[in-house]
Each structure stands twice: as structure tokens, then as C-alpha cells.
Design an enzyme around this catalytic site. Structure first.
Site, short mmCIF file in Angstrom:
data_model
loop_
_atom_site.label_atom_id
_atom_site.label_comp_id
_atom_site.label_asym_id
_atom_site.label_seq_id
_atom_site.Cartn_x
_atom_site.Cartn_y
_atom_site.Cartn_z
N PHE A 74 26.47 59.72 118.95
CA PHE A 74 27.03 60.79 118.14
C PHE A 74 28.09 60.22 117.22
CE2 PHE A 74 26.06 63.82 121.80
CZ PHE A 74 24.93 64.32 121.19
N GLU A 75 28.14 60.80 116.05
CA GLU A 75 29.08 60.43 115.02
C GLU A 75 30.55 60.50 115.46
OE1 GLU A 75 27.76 62.30 111.24
OE2 GLU A 75 29.78 63.09 111.39
#
Lengths: 277, 329, 329, 277
Positions: A74-75
Site C-alpha cells: 500500500f502507498e
């Protein structure tokens, strides 16, 4: 943040007209179809950079079916989490994203993993896409005087610049356009080798998954082409929903419909139907 | 444009960077921000947003700030609607995917009354990092070929807004490859919320750190809000857990639930019902809705506890219950 | 010269980066190192030196390696004297200040039989970091004007040894300032010792991390030696403590006291008597002394436990007593 | 690592002939004198990047006397430790350096603090220094065919390039030379503004402390000049021990000798006389 539903607020992707489901045993929504078809593209042992929404659902579905060793990034800086059913995160930057992760790093670090080459697949949604796979999530209309100011790139530009991409989105004429109003995330730019010439020698569009079919890109021209149609979808229907000339091979295979298992996992993950209504 | 090195060094040298007690109130800390400053905001989207400090800045009627953050959520609406800023620099801006595109952001940007300067997420991170490292730029390999680059540097999408910082492409002198050089960001003031820190500003961060460590190093002043102030002795027992060093910090303000209605890792999750209420308030007439919201939650309450009371006790208890259970079986 | 980006990406793509059990023996791990490789060594000076892995590489008679490390201590002597490497890249090289200048280093370098390629400490760090970031260089503001720069790039101190990587100065396109660009280092193999990791290679590091996190990200293969292998479940309970991710790791070897006679933070300090003994052995005739030392401690013992036995039980207990007391009152 | 004793192995700095201590009440070694005189240059609230040996001893002494809020930085990545008496670290990279620190970071990060401007004073030893404060800790003789290969720069080059410098070293003709054999750590290079011209606009030599006196640098020419002499040291003696023309003002003040308190603290810190013999 990579936007799955930038055009509508909140975007509830509707079942397309082209989908005649009455006689097919497991009934499913267009979003569920998208999630299932996308999930099947992910392979065991891969590392996938996923946005919230359909990409995340698809990645978890893959993890819970054929790819238990799939690593989700995830970013927000999360490596290898297991998201809990019924507790989907509101974005890729809240603590729900971190549950049972292998590692947490800064945002900059997780994006640099893309640049270093540690990510197999980038996986996100899109508001608008063109023939060469360029994505727009910034402006509808003239950027100087936009009709709609969309949320923008988030990590989308970085992911699309540096990884092999899977894009999941609704198949509509206003979304599949000849040329996007603004290139937020680069596909193959003007086709051919223009992407590499711009300084992007790695990554690029791999697959576009919609509620009508699965698209790839020509090895030389880099133009979008249909690889498979979903059950009940005709070549005519997919062309009619595309704003540019989209080749459909005469022998295009038909995908296997979602199974009961796939659908039940999705519904357990998202009981409130936040992303799969 | 990045600062000249001599200017950067002079600014840093002029600060009192000594080991000293910096505990103060929100109101005192707000005085460290000047009209026209570049303000960097820690956290990301709905996580560790330093809302108590933003609340104090809005109440102190700051004007003309340029505000940057990794990703902006509802605090971006507040910056526009309060008049605090007409120029936001970020990579993504809306309340959050589940609430759709921010109506307040659309109202201000589509009418041309406010700027939303868009960079890629990694570019934001590397701009802060360049500032943290004391170099004028860092090289990177994304944004190239896109209109995101053109818009901040001029290019195929037309001339860039001259108010935007420019990025430049270069040919690598080692490999001949095309690289993008993104300019350093050295904010005048950074506001960052942490789980705990000592009175000097040595801060321990749990969970996701986002871009906060680079932001603290890059900024010319740092205001920390913290859930708890702990002793320096406690910090010194686990020095490898300190993520922000005292030498970067100018103010420490203890504000429990200082991120409400957003989350603070390990302590509370977002206050979802309140976020839904905000979305509803700004759905029909975004500007009037935002004005109402500011009145009810920013101007009328006298203290942060009043603000929390208006959000509601049941909401707070629920957010804490959800937030403290992240790693439970 | 830094790798071309396409080459870097291809090498990374070719690796099996999946979540899988990588536990193996020292001997098996040694097979991952090829003659002629660039080997990066984790830790710094007498801290977290992966001596067990070095021991295995010497025993496996590797040849022609180029070896880099932040700072080199006695392991540098071992690289030269064993024939493993004639080219070391580091910022400082001697046993340690209290033992004076390394006689073995002097013997090999002053006779021209071996290279000691010297970069500033920050340059070493930024070269690994550039490699970790996937960019061909990073800009910095030291080494300029010095003969350290001239020696690795040509300049006032005469032409550089062509075997040395070149650094380049540039005029900043934003500020007009002179900057130094140091080339990325992407080692073929990194060897790093950690306090604990899981079978996949998710590693938690306590205390000082030196340049290890960047080295792990930069390298094309990573061999971790670890004091303990713990379960993946244990790692997942505190994901913010993981410093090296499994995706960079190719081998995990459990070797308690794997840094002896150097230290491992929080567990044991350097084995000072043994270090004194080594200094004495190499004081009069450095090369003969180093040969003797290699024979007695590298070639004769059959296992790592044998090696530790030769260092001595009393030494080990004392090092552990000192090492576990760092934060005691 | 910043070398305090690179020329000798192990370097035990001897009391110089010029120091007639018989009638002075507290007897002290040349190293103790160096440590005391250096410590007095450090100010409360400062941040000092210190090498092992005399610099570290001096910094701790300052911390225990007039500057309890002095923050010591070590190259190993340590910010604000309290080193324990009798447990001096063998270098700036072992765990002994971390005791009761405020913060531990990577090596690269602690060096970048110099570049960012967060360090007030860099403080190290030197093997060889010249008129313009350039330091050599790499080669004695021709670098291509050295007489002695020294340990090298470590962080010395970075510290000297980026911070205001205090150097503590033994005052000998072979160490104070017209031109160093190799510029490991830059002083003012060729004097005047040549340092800034090389790309080093910040930092530079501030003080050189020896067992004979305290030196500074001319504001314009950047040449070394005597600021003060230690008790019993004559202008003639300091000139005789310097390999270049070192100006000594006629009215050069004399430093206060080390106090009992200062000496007792030093001896408690280093009971084995590793650095103060």
C-alpha cells in the site's frame, strides 16, 4: 492514493446493460465481476502495489484463493498486510491497512521500491483511459478551465511510470476515449517507443480489466486490443462502449464466470457493499 | 525554486536549536506561523492529521499560507474555506475515496479562486527529502512524459502556472538516461502530530510515519502536537525508537485526540460518523456547508475539549475502541 | 560506473523475490557469492560485522571480490590476507583507533598489491542510497575541493586509478551551486548480520543500523546471518520494527555470536582480549601474523562453534555480560 | 571515524618538552591539557559532532562542567548520548556510544544533519595540518607511493566540509606542515575564498587546539595564526614546533591552566588512560 472511483461520488459501478445474468447460476454485480477477473491475473509469489477499492478487493481475493503468498503493497508504506474481512480501509493510508503486515516504511520508501524494481504489478482503477493506456484522474475538460477537478494522481503516476500495470475500471464510452484530457498516469503515451523515449524504459500497461472484457496492448504499436470477453458480451457491445477503435479478434476467448467461492469471499470482505454494490 | 544553500544554512543557524523545554499551548504555538508562510502538514489522508493545530491556526485567522502535504483530505477543504490558504501543494486531494470527490475542493479550484498544485506522490516525498538532506534537488524516474510534469514545469500541456515550482529534466552524466530533478521543499513551518514526545521534542512515532521524518528535517520550524508528553528519561531508554529529534523542534503541545476526526495510529481510528456528517453538510452547497461547519466546530467551541464534545462522546469512545484494536486477534 | 537502469531492473526481475523459506547453512549461503562479485558488508567498524559469513567465504576460497563497507576494521585485514579481495572500498580502514593503524592494511596497500579506494563516509552512504533508490547518482556537498575526490575522479592529485568509480561535479540547474554527484553502488551480494529475522528474511534490527537498510535495498542478493530465527507471526505483530524486508533477501542463516570477535548491539560487546591478541599477532610481521591467525581461526576449526571455542568461553561470557548491559542503570 | 591518533600506533601523545610543569600545582599530561582547552571552547546548548579520543573526552568534560545541555553527535548515528565513565567506546560506532542517547539514526542520516546545517561544531583530531587548516589522515608521502597509508577520512571530510571545526592535535613540526601531502579534510584549501569557490560555502576551520596553544585563522587570508599560548609556552617555542610561518601576536594571552576539577573528571572518564596517558 490511487483512485478507483474518481468520476462519480461516491462511485457505485452499475451492472452494465450488456450483462445478461438471469440464466447464469451465480448472480453478481459488475464490480464483483471486475474484482474476480482482476484477481485471476495475480500470481502466487508476486508483489502487487494495490489501490483501495476493486484493486484491493481483488488482491485479497487472490490471496485467499490461488495466491496465499501474494504480497500486497500500500502507498501508505505497508508491505504484506492481511486486511481483515469487514474492515476495509477508507484509503491506503490508515492503520487498517497495516494489520499483520510484514513491514511498515515511509511513503517515500514504499514508492522507491517501485523505482528500484521490487514490485511485479501495479494495480489501480481509473477515471479515463485512452487507446495507449494513458490514464486521467486529474481533470475532465480543459485543465486550464476544467469541468471537473478530480482528486489527482496520488501514487498513480509513480506506479504507472515504474511497474507493469493492471487497471480495473468500468467500460463506458466516456471513460474509454481517443485521447485523455490530461495524462495523469502514463501508459504508452503516443504509442510505439514514445514511453521509453520520455525516460520511462520500465513498466507499462499490461492489462485493462473491465466489466465487459480483458484488454492488452499490441507489442509494437502499443495500442489497446481485446484479449477476452466476459460471458454474454459481444464484440459489438464492447466496441459500442469504447470511444476509439478497439480491435476484437474473431476468436477472442470467453472468460470463466465468477465462482460461488470467489463471490462469497468478496461478500465476506465487503459486507457493507462499499465497493461491490 | 529551492533555497540557495547559504540562505538555508543561515536560517538554520539563526534558530535556537538547544536542548530546552518547549511545551506551550496551541495558541502560543500558532504565533510561530506567519501570514504568507509555507506550512507543511504531517500525516496522510485521514491519518495523524494535526487537526488541533489546524484548528488553532484557523482561529488565529492566518492568511495567505501555502500549504503542502503528501495527500490532502478534509483539512484541505478547511484550508480553502477558512481563507487560510488559496494554494495547496499535494498529490491527491478529496475527502477520501469512499466519500467521492471533494465538493469544496471542486468549488474553489474550478472557479479559479484557489490553486491545487499537483505533484506525484513520490515527487512530494523526494521534494521534502531533498529539503531534509540540504540539497537543492533529488533525481527520480516518474512524472516523466505526463501532463502532471508539464503542469508544474511547462510543457506539452501548456505553460505552467508561474506560481508552481518547476521541475527539470536532465541527461544523466553517468548513464545518459533522462532523469527528472525535483526541487527541494524547505517549509517555513511544519505541523506534525505524534503519539508521544518529551518536552524537548524528541518524538516517538508508532506505525506509519508517512513523510513526517523528512518534513521535520526539511522545515525551518517544527510544531509538534502530541497525545502525551513523556519524560526525556523515558525517551533515552529506547533511543532507537525516536523518529524526530529535538533539534528540529520549536514547540511541543500536548493535545489528546489531537487528530480528531481523523485517526492516530494505535490509539483511535477516524470518526466515521462525523466524516459522513461533514460530507452531507458540504454535499448540496459546498461553500455554505463548509462555512456552517467552521462556525460550529472551529469558531464556537472555546477549547479543544469543547470541539471534541461537539463531535460527541459516543463517537470518541467508538473511534478509540476501533483504534486500539488494530493488532488484536 | 552505475548500472544502466534497464540492467538494474532486469537483474531484479530475474530474482525469486517471493515469500518463501530461505533458511540454509553458512556453506550453502557461501555458494551465492561468485568469484569477482562486488560484496557489500553490513555493520560498521567493530559492530555487527557478519564475521560468520566472512569466515565461510574465506573457507570457500572465494577470489577476486571487490568489497565495500562503511568503515573497515579487522575484517578488512582478513579480506586482503586470505586472498579473497585485493580491492576494498571504504571511508576508513584500520583495526580501530585504540589499536592504531592496521599493519596488515599498510603491508598490502603500501606495496601496491591491493587497492584501498577511499570515499568520504557520507559518500559511501549516499552511493548505497542511490543504489537503493534506483537512481544512478545522488548529489552532495562534501568531498569537494579535497584530494579524496581527486583520487576517485582525477583532478589536482593526479589521474585517478581507472579501477575507481568516478564522481562528477555539476552546476545545479536550480541554484547555480557546485554539487558533487556520487555514483550509485548496487552490490552483487550484501552480507548483513541482524539480531533476529523470520525464515523469509524479514529482519528486525536493534540499535544502530549504520548503512544496512540502504545496502539491503541496493544489493542484487542479500545474505542475512541472524542471532535467532523467529516466526513470521512474531514479525507481523510489530511490523513497524521490521527494517529489512523479505523481498530483498535470498538467504537466512542462524548463527548465534555471528559477529565474534566484534559486537552485536544489545547482545555482546567486542571481544577485546581477542582483538588485543590479534593486534599483537600482526604487530611484528603483519603478513605472517595474519596467515597464522587465518590458520588457527579460519581453517582449522570445522564449525562456527569450534571457532568460538578457540576464542574462548570466558571471553564469550564476558562479551555477553558487557553487551547486554548497555542501558542498565 | 575521525582519527585522533593516526600517525602513531597506538598514539600516546607525550608531554612536550616546552611544558615546564614542576611548579604548577596540578600536574597534567599533554593530552589532558588538549582535552581541557578544547572543552572550554564548547558552549551550552551547542550540537557538536565529535570523534573518539580527545574530542570525545573534551565534549564529555564540557557536558559535565559548563555545558550540561551540550548535545554530542557520533558518526555511528548517535544523537545526544551520555557516555559512562570508565567505558569509553573504541570508536564512534559501537553500542557504548549509544548509552542514554536521545536518538539513533543511520550513519547517512547523522552525516546529512551536517549538510542540513544542524551541527554547530565539528570536533576531531588530525595527523597533519597545514597553514590553511587542511587536514591529512590518508597518506604520508606521495599518495601514489606512500610512506605510510593512514586509515583515511571516515567522516572527517564530511565534517570539515560542512561544519565549523575545532581540531585538537599534538603540536609538532612534522604535523604542522607548509602543505599537507594529501587533503583528506578541507580547511580553507589555498586560502582566501578558494574554499567557497570549490563548492564549500559553509563551515571551515574555527580553532586548532594543541598542547602549546590555541590557533585561529585570519578573516581574509585564512592563514593560521596564534590566538593564545598555554602557560609556560613562548612564541619562540610554538614557532619552532611549526613547519610554516605562524604569526604570534606580541600580546597573545596565556590560557588558564587546567583545574583540579577538570582533571579529576577526565581521569574518572578514562581511568585506564587510553587517551590521556
Amino acid at each position: 492514493m490511487t483512485t478507483d472511483s474518481a468520476l462519480d461520488a461516491p462511485a457505485r459501478i452499475q451492472a452494465p446493460d450488456a450483462l445478461p445474468a438471469p440464466d447464469a447460476p451465480p448472480a453478481y454485480t459488475a464490480s464483483e465481476l471486475l474484482a474476480v477477473m482482476s484477481a485471476r491475473l495475480l500470481k502466487e509469489g508476486q508483489t502487487v502495489f494495490a489501490g483501495v477499492g476493486i484493486p484491493l478487493l481483488a488482491a485479497i481475493l487472490a490471496q485467499k484463493t490461488r495466491a496465499p503468498g501474494l504480497t500486497i503493497l500500500f502507498e501508505g508504506g505497508v508491505i504484506g498486510p492481511f486486511v481483515e474481512a469487514g474492515k476495509l480501509p477508507p484509503s491506503t493510508n490508515e492503520q487498517r491497512c497495516t494489520r499483520r503486515a510484514n513491514m511498515l516504511v515511509s511513503i517515500t520508501e514504499v514508492l522507491l521500491m517501485l523505482q528500484r524494481g521490487y514490485v511485479d504489478v501495479g494495480f489501480m482503477g481509473g477515471a479515463q483511459i485512452d487507446r495507449f493506456g494513458n490514464l486521467n484522474s486529474s481533470f475532465i475538460g480543459d485543465p486550464a478551465h476544467p469541468k471537473i477537478r478530480l482528486p489527482g494522481t496520488g501514487g498513480g503516476n509513480d506506479i504507472a511510470s515504474l511497474a507493469d500495470m493492471i487497471v480495473a475500471m468500468k467500460h463506458e464510452k466516456r471513460r474509454f476515449v481517443e485521447k485523455v484530457d490530461f495524462i495523469t498516469s502514463p501508459g504508452f503515451l503516443d504509442g510505439g517507443d514514445t514511453r521509453a523515449q520520455a525516460g520511462l524504459p520500465a513498466g507499462g500497461m499490461f492489462r485493462v480489466v473491465t466489466d465487459l472484457g480483458i484488454m492488452g496492448f499490441d507489442a509494437v504499436t502499443k495500442a489497446m486490443t481485446v484479449l477476452a470477453l466476459h460471458p454474454g458480451v459481444t464484440a459489438q457491445a464492447i466496441k459500442a462502449n469504447t470511444g476509439f477503435d478497439l480491435p476484437v479478434p474473431a476468436d477472442a476467448p470467453v472468460t470463466e464466470p465468477p465462482t460461488e467461492l470467489e463471490l462469497s469471499i468478496l461478500r465476506e470482505l465487503d459486507p457493507q457493499r462499499l465497493y461491490t454494490a | 525554486m529551492p533555497l540557495a544553500y547559504s540562505e538555508l544554512r543561515q536560517r538554520t543557524k539563526a534558530r535556537d536549536r538547544s536542548l530546552r523545554d518547549k511545551v506551550m499551548s496551541l495558541e502560543e504555538a500558532a504565533k510561530l506561523v506567519q501570514d504568507g508562510d509555507h506550512l507543511a502538514v504531517g500525516g496522510c489522508t485521514a491519518s495523524r492529521t494535526p487537526f488541533a493545530m489546524i484548528w488553532a491556526l484557523v482561529r488565529a485567522q492566518k492568511r495567505g499560507l501555502t500549504v503542502s502535504r503528501s495527500i490532502m483530505s478534509t483539512e484541505g477543504d478547511i484550508f480553502y474555506a477558512s481563507g487560510l490558504s488559496q494554494h495547496l501543494i499535494t498529490s491527491w486531494f478529496s475527502q477520501g475515496i469512499v466519500w467521492g470527490v471533494s465538493k469544496v475542493m471542486r468549488a474553489y479550484t474550478e472557479s479559479g479562486r484557489a490553486r491545487f498544485e499537483e505533484w506525484s506522490h513520490m515527487a512530494m516525498g523526494l521534494r521534502y527529502r531533498a529539503g531534509a538532506m540540504g540539497v537543492p534537488f533529488l533525481p527520480m524516474r516518474s512524472m516523466l512524459g505526463s501532463d502532471v510534469l508539464g503542469r508544474v514545469s511547462g510543457g506539452s500541456a501548456g505553460p505552467a502556472d508561474p506560481a508552481f515550482a518547476a521541475a527539470k529534466t536532465m541527461e544523466c552524466p553517468f548513464t545518459g538516461e533522462t532523469l527528472l530533478l525535483v526541487p527541494a521543499l524547505n517549509p517555513d513551518v511544519a505541523i506534525i502530530h505524534v503519539q508521544r514526545c518529551d518536552p524537548y521534542g524528541n518524538a516517538q512515532l508508532d506505525g506509519l510515519t508517512f513523510m513526517d521524518i523528512d518534513i521535520a528535517m526539511a522545515a525551518n520550524k517544527v510544531i509538534l502536537t502530541t497525545e502525551r508528553v513523556v519524560s526525556n528519561e523515558q525517551i533515552r531508554r529506547q533511543p532507537d525508537q525516536t523518529k524526530i529529534g529535538f533539534f528540529t523542534v520549536d514547540a511541543v503541545v500536548e493535545v489528546p485526540f489531537g487528530c480528531a476526526p481523523h485517526e492516530c495510529y494505535g490509539l483511535y481510528e477516524p470518526f466515521y460518523s462525523h466524516m459522513d456528517m461533514y460530507a452531507q453538510m458540504t454535499a448540496r452547497d459546498p461553500e455554505a456547508g463548509a462555512r456552517d461547519y467552521l462556525e460550529r466546530f472551529y469558531h464556537e467551541p472555546k477549547t479543544w475539549a469543547d470541539y471534541l464534545s461537539r463531535i460527541g462522546m459516543a463517537e470518541l469512545i467508538d473511534a478509540q475502541r476501533r483504534g486500539s484494536a488494530i493488532h488484536d486477534d
